[in-house]
Design a protein around this motif. Structure first.
Motif, PDB file in Angstrom:
ATOM      1  N   LEU A  23      19.690  29.682   9.999  1.00 40.18           N
ATOM      2  CA  LEU A  23      20.639  29.327   8.941  1.00 40.18           C
ATOM      3  C   LEU A  23      19.910  28.851   7.695  1.00 40.18           C
ATOM      4  CD1 LEU A  23      23.163  27.445  11.258  1.00 40.18           C
ATOM      5  CD2 LEU A  23      23.349  29.800  10.404  1.00 40.18           C
TER       6      LEU A  23
ATOM      7  N   LEU B  99      17.793  30.313   3.988  1.00 37.08           N
ATOM      8  CA  LEU B  99      18.237  31.000   2.765  1.00 37.08           C
ATOM      9  C   LEU B  99      19.060  32.254   3.086  1.00 37.08           C
ATOM     10  CD1 LEU B  99      18.078  31.594  -0.352  1.00 37.08           C
ATOM     11  CD2 LEU B  99      16.055  32.953   0.191  1.00 37.08           C
ATOM     12  N   ILE B 100      18.511  33.131   3.937  1.00 37.47           N
ATOM     13  CA  ILE B 100      19.170  34.412   4.157  1.00 37.47           C
ATOM     14  C   ILE B 100      20.404  34.246   5.045  1.00 37.47           C
ATOM     15  CG2 ILE B 100      18.881  36.769   5.003  1.00 37.47           C
ATOM     16  CD1 ILE B 100      17.230  36.275   2.505  1.00 37.47           C
TER      17      ILE B 100
ATOM     18  N   ALA C 118      21.114  27.350  14.622  1.00 40.08           N
ATOM     19  CA  ALA C 118      19.711  27.202  14.210  1.00 40.08           C
ATOM     20  C   ALA C 118      19.040  26.324  15.250  1.00 40.08           C
ATOM     21  CB  ALA C 118      19.616  26.571  12.830  1.00 40.08           C
TER      22      ALA C 118
ATOM     23  N   THR D  16      19.227  21.247  10.942  1.00 38.30           N
ATOM     24  CA  THR D  16      19.786  22.412  10.230  1.00 38.30           C
ATOM     25  C   THR D  16      21.229  22.663  10.676  1.00 38.30           C
ATOM     26  OG1 THR D  16      17.593  23.393  10.013  1.00 38.30           O
ATOM     27  CG2 THR D  16      19.460  24.876   9.758  1.00 38.30           C
TER      28      THR D  16
ATOM     29  N   ALA E  18       9.335  35.305  15.370  1.00 37.57           N
ATOM     30  CA  ALA E  18      10.184  34.681  16.394  1.00 37.57           C
ATOM     31  C   ALA E  18      11.181  35.679  17.001  1.00 37.57           C
ATOM     32  CB  ALA E  18      10.945  33.504  15.774  1.00 37.57           C
TER      33      ALA E  18
ATOM     34  N   VAL F 132      17.031  40.500   9.586  1.00 40.81           N
ATOM     35  CA  VAL F 132      16.808  40.605   8.138  1.00 40.81           C
ATOM     36  C   VAL F 132      15.315  40.542   7.820  1.00 40.81           C
ATOM     37  CG1 VAL F 132      19.036  39.586   7.496  1.00 40.81           C
ATOM     38  CG2 VAL F 132      17.079  38.096   7.920  1.00 40.81           C
ATOM     39  N   GLY F 133      14.485  40.703   8.850  1.00 38.98           N
ATOM     40  CA  GLY F 133      13.044  40.512   8.711  1.00 38.98           C
ATOM     41  C   GLY F 133      12.420  41.433   7.677  1.00 38.98           C
TER      42      GLY F 133
ATOM     43  N   HIS G 177      16.809  45.060   6.394  1.00 39.55           N
ATOM     44  CA  HIS G 177      16.032  44.172   5.519  1.00 39.55           C
ATOM     45  C   HIS G 177      16.648  44.136   4.124  1.00 39.55           C
ATOM     46  CE1 HIS G 177      12.111  43.447   3.050  1.00 39.55           C
ATOM     47  NE2 HIS G 177      12.833  42.346   3.142  1.00 39.55           N
ATOM     48  N   PRO G 178      17.295  43.031   3.775  1.00 38.79           N
ATOM     49  CA  PRO G 178      17.787  42.901   2.394  1.00 38.79           C
ATOM     50  C   PRO G 178      16.617  42.614   1.450  1.00 38.79           C
ATOM     51  CG  PRO G 178      18.230  40.885   3.639  1.00 38.79           C
ATOM     52  CD  PRO G 178      17.558  41.838   4.589  1.00 38.79           C
TER      53      PRO G 178
ATOM     54  N   ALA H 201      16.173  40.997  -1.177  1.00 38.54           N
ATOM     55  CA  ALA H 201      16.751  39.960  -2.029  1.00 38.54           C
ATOM     56  C   ALA H 201      16.286  38.627  -1.488  1.00 38.54           C
ATOM     57  CB  ALA H 201      18.272  40.021  -1.976  1.00 38.54           C
ATOM     58  N   GLY H 202      15.899  37.742  -2.360  1.00 43.24           N
ATOM     59  CA  GLY H 202      15.474  36.432  -1.883  1.00 43.24           C
ATOM     60  C   GLY H 202      15.080  35.554  -3.052  1.00 43.24           C
ATOM     61  N   THR H 203      14.730  34.335  -2.747  1.00 42.64           N
ATOM     62  CA  THR H 203      14.170  33.433  -3.754  1.00 42.64           C
ATOM     63  C   THR H 203      13.012  32.724  -3.057  1.00 42.64           C
ATOM     64  OG1 THR H 203      15.345  31.401  -3.192  1.00 42.64           O
ATOM     65  CG2 THR H 203      16.536  32.963  -4.586  1.00 42.64           C
TER      66      THR H 203
ATOM     67  N   GLY I 276      15.910  27.151   3.611  1.00 46.44           N
ATOM     68  CA  GLY I 276      16.809  26.158   4.200  1.00 46.44           C
ATOM     69  C   GLY I 276      18.280  26.448   3.912  1.00 46.44           C
TER      70      GLY I 276
HETATM   71  P1  NAP Z   1      14.325  29.972   5.959  1.00 47.50           P
HETATM   72  O1  NAP Z   1      15.189  29.586   4.830  1.00 47.50           O
HETATM   73  O2  NAP Z   1      13.040  29.241   6.156  1.00 47.50           O
HETATM   74  O3  NAP Z   1      15.167  29.885   7.327  1.00 47.50           O
HETATM   75  C1  NAP Z   1      14.591  30.266   8.541  1.00 47.50           C
HETATM   76  C2  NAP Z   1      15.525  29.968   9.702  1.00 47.50           C
HETATM   77  O4  NAP Z   1      14.878  30.425  10.888  1.00 47.50           O
HETATM   78  C3  NAP Z   1      15.818  28.483   9.895  1.00 47.50           C
HETATM   79  O5  NAP Z   1      17.156  28.286  10.298  1.00 47.50           O
HETATM   80  C4  NAP Z   1      14.858  28.094  11.018  1.00 47.50           C
HETATM   81  O6  NAP Z   1      15.393  27.107  11.865  1.00 47.50           O
HETATM   82  C5  NAP Z   1      14.783  29.365  11.828  1.00 47.50           C
HETATM   83  N1  NAP Z   1      13.502  29.458  12.537  1.00 47.50           N
HETATM   84  C6  NAP Z   1      12.256  29.256  12.024  1.00 47.50           C
HETATM   85  N2  NAP Z   1      11.328  29.450  12.973  1.00 47.50           N
HETATM   86  C7  NAP Z   1      12.001  29.757  14.112  1.00 47.50           C
HETATM   87  C8  NAP Z   1      11.601  30.024  15.441  1.00 47.50           C
HETATM   88  N3  NAP Z   1      10.298  30.041  15.770  1.00 47.50           N
HETATM   89  N4  NAP Z   1      12.562  30.284  16.360  1.00 47.50           N
HETATM   90  C9  NAP Z   1      13.872  30.272  16.009  1.00 47.50           C
HETATM   91  N5  NAP Z   1      14.322  30.021  14.760  1.00 47.50           N
HETATM   92  C10 NAP Z   1      13.396  29.762  13.832  1.00 47.50           C
HETATM   93  O7  NAP Z   1      13.916  31.530   5.902  1.00 47.50           O
HETATM   94  P2  NAP Z   1      14.639  32.756   5.201  1.00 47.50           P
HETATM   95  O8  NAP Z   1      14.122  32.888   3.799  1.00 47.50           O
HETATM   96  O9  NAP Z   1      16.107  32.667   5.430  1.00 47.50           O
HETATM   97  O10 NAP Z   1      13.983  33.960   6.003  1.00 47.50           O
HETATM   98  C11 NAP Z   1      14.530  34.426   7.223  1.00 47.50           C
HETATM   99  C12 NAP Z   1      14.112  35.879   7.426  1.00 47.50           C
HETATM  100  O11 NAP Z   1      14.545  36.628   6.292  1.00 47.50           O
HETATM  101  C13 NAP Z   1      12.615  36.133   7.569  1.00 47.50           C
HETATM  102  O12 NAP Z   1      12.381  37.043   8.616  1.00 47.50           O
HETATM  103  C14 NAP Z   1      12.223  36.784   6.264  1.00 47.50           C
HETATM  104  O13 NAP Z   1      11.171  37.728   6.462  1.00 47.50           O
HETATM  105  C15 NAP Z   1      13.511  37.467   5.846  1.00 47.50           C
HETATM  106  N6  NAP Z   1      13.674  37.642   4.391  1.00 47.50           N
HETATM  107  C16 NAP Z   1      13.414  36.596   3.557  1.00 47.50           C
HETATM  108  C17 NAP Z   1      13.554  36.763   2.192  1.00 47.50           C
HETATM  109  C18 NAP Z   1      13.239  35.638   1.233  1.00 47.50           C
HETATM  110  O14 NAP Z   1      12.996  35.871   0.054  1.00 47.50           O
HETATM  111  N7  NAP Z   1      13.246  34.409   1.664  1.00 47.50           N
HETATM  112  C19 NAP Z   1      14.011  38.001   1.676  1.00 47.50           C
HETATM  113  C20 NAP Z   1      14.325  39.029   2.568  1.00 47.50           C
HETATM  114  C21 NAP Z   1      14.152  38.835   3.948  1.00 47.50           C
HETATM  115  P3  NAP Z   1      15.322  25.529  11.472  1.00 47.50           P
HETATM  116  O15 NAP Z   1      16.070  25.388  10.200  1.00 47.50           O
HETATM  117  O16 NAP Z   1      16.021  24.881  12.597  1.00 47.50           O
HETATM  118  O17 NAP Z   1      13.882  25.209  11.334  1.00 47.50           O
END
Ligand code: NAP
Length: 307
Positions: free
Chosen positions: A13, A15-16, A37, A42, A77, A98-99, A123-124, A126-128, A132
């Motif tokens: 839960l 950003l994405i 989460a 979280t 993960a 969404v990896g 895979h979107p 899109a991101g910043t 969290g």
């Molecule tokens: P994020 O804001 O850091 O959130 C990550 C979430 O994953 C948190 O809820 C975290 O749980 C959980 N998590 C972390 N490690 C884990 C583990 N070992 N086992 C189970 N849950 C775990 O990250 P995000 O930006 O949303 O990214 C998530 C995915 O989207 C990634 O695979 C990334 O490659 C992909 N993505 C990201 C972007 C971007 O710009 N950020 C863009 C496109 C795709 P807790 O909160 O409980 O720690």
């Protein structure tokens, strides 16, 4: 738009995950949105922010009865979490993610998939640099691309359903095979991030320039790099560990091209530099014309959605 899924479950839960919840609610894409989460903090924050209909206490409870489950967690993960939920996936459920890397997601998830559920990676683009549950917003995917990398034996109706869902979130949708996705993203996202991490580290390590001067006199080029280099360390560690081959291949090419530029500077070859910079300027114009960025200068200060 009418609901595409009866129960949508988001595992992770940040950003994405939170942005999908906000946008799915905005579009009325699911009758119920459930989330989970791993940390109680979280889950608590998500419950307080109210972007879910229900926060589950375990991964198994979260996916129970869901017709779509999306893993919004770091790429490293995926295997462990798929193993945790596999036994609870409903018959006919779509399991997606969404990896930022796709071949590795398939390699990790597929061995755990029950026959009655369907793995469709996504895979979107899109991101910043924020992360969290508090960083999510409904507009994140508007006008951005989402790439689906379906498996050869995926039911076309299930793929069409996931495509409609991402379109409902505001995205344009493309499909391609996972290996191609990983090569394209190595060029457009992964290596640029690596270069940003490297240049920001180098600038602060240089003995001739004090760290305070790096901050005080940071020009727009360096500031833009620092924005990218502030991206989540866990996410990006996993991207490079899981897209190793394509990253190393592209990095080899970039290194060669850097040497060519270095040589041109050393020998005073202004024509070569001018030609190269003219080509790259045209690429920037193409991105702005395609609606993937604005021409407005923001020098890294605005909310950016380009990861
Ligand atoms: P994020 O804001 O850091 O959130 C990550 C979430 O994953 C948190 O809820 C975290 O749980 C959980 N998590 C972390 N490690 C884990 C583990 N070992 N086992 C189970 N849950 C775990 O990250 P995000 O930006 O949303 O990214 C998530 C995915 O989207 C990634 O695979 C990334 O490659 C992909 N993505 C990201 C972007 C971007 O710009 N950020 C863009 C496109 C795709 P807790 O909160 O409980 O720690």
């Amino acid at each position: 738009m009418s609901a595409i899924f009866r129960r949508l479950t988001l595992i992770g839960l940040g950003l994405i995950g939170s942005s999908i919840a906000h946008a799915a609610r905005r579009g009325g894409l699911a009758d119920e949105i459930v989330g989970y989460a791993r940390s109680p903090e979280t889950r608590e924050t998500a419950a307080k922010l109210g972007f879910l209909d229900r926060v589950a206490d375990s991964p198994a409870e979260a996916v129970d009865g869901a017709d779509c489950v999306i893993l919004c967690i770091p790429v490293g993960a995926i295997g462990t979490v798929t193993e945790q939920i596999a036994g609870s996936l409903a018959s006919g459920a779509i399991l997606s993610d969404v990896g930022s890397v796709k071949s590795s997601v398939i390699e990790q998830a597929l061995p755990h998939m029950p026959d009655h559920a369907i793995l469709i990676p996504a895979h979107p683009i899109a991101g910043t640099e924020e992360s969290g549950p508090e960083s999510g917003f409904a507009e994140l995917f508007d006008g951005r691309w989402c790439i689906l990398t379906p498996l050869a034996d995926n039911d076309p109706a299930a793929v069409a359903r996931l495509r409609a869902f991402w379109e409902g979130l505001g995205s344009h949708v493309d499909t391609m095979d996972a290996a191609h996705h990983d090569r394209v993203l190595a060029v457009t996202s992964h290596v640029p991030h690596l270069i940003a991490y490297s240049i920001v580290g180098t600038a602060s390590d240089l003995e001739t320039v004090a760290e305070s001067e790096v901050v005080k006199y940071s020009a727009s080029g360096f500031r833009d790099f620092t924005r990218i280099a502030a991206s989540d360390p866990t996410m990006w560690r996993d991207v490079f560990l899981h897209n190793r081959e394509a990253t190393l291949e592209v990095l080899g090419r970039v290194t060669e091209d850097l040497f060519a530029l270095q040589r041109a500077i050393r020998w005073g070859d202004g024509d070569m530099l001018f030609e190269r910079f003219t080509e790259t300027r045209a690429i920037r114009r193409g991105i702005v014309e395609a609606g993937q960025d604005t021409a407005r200068p923001d020098f890294g200060r605005g909310k950016s959605t380009e990861s």
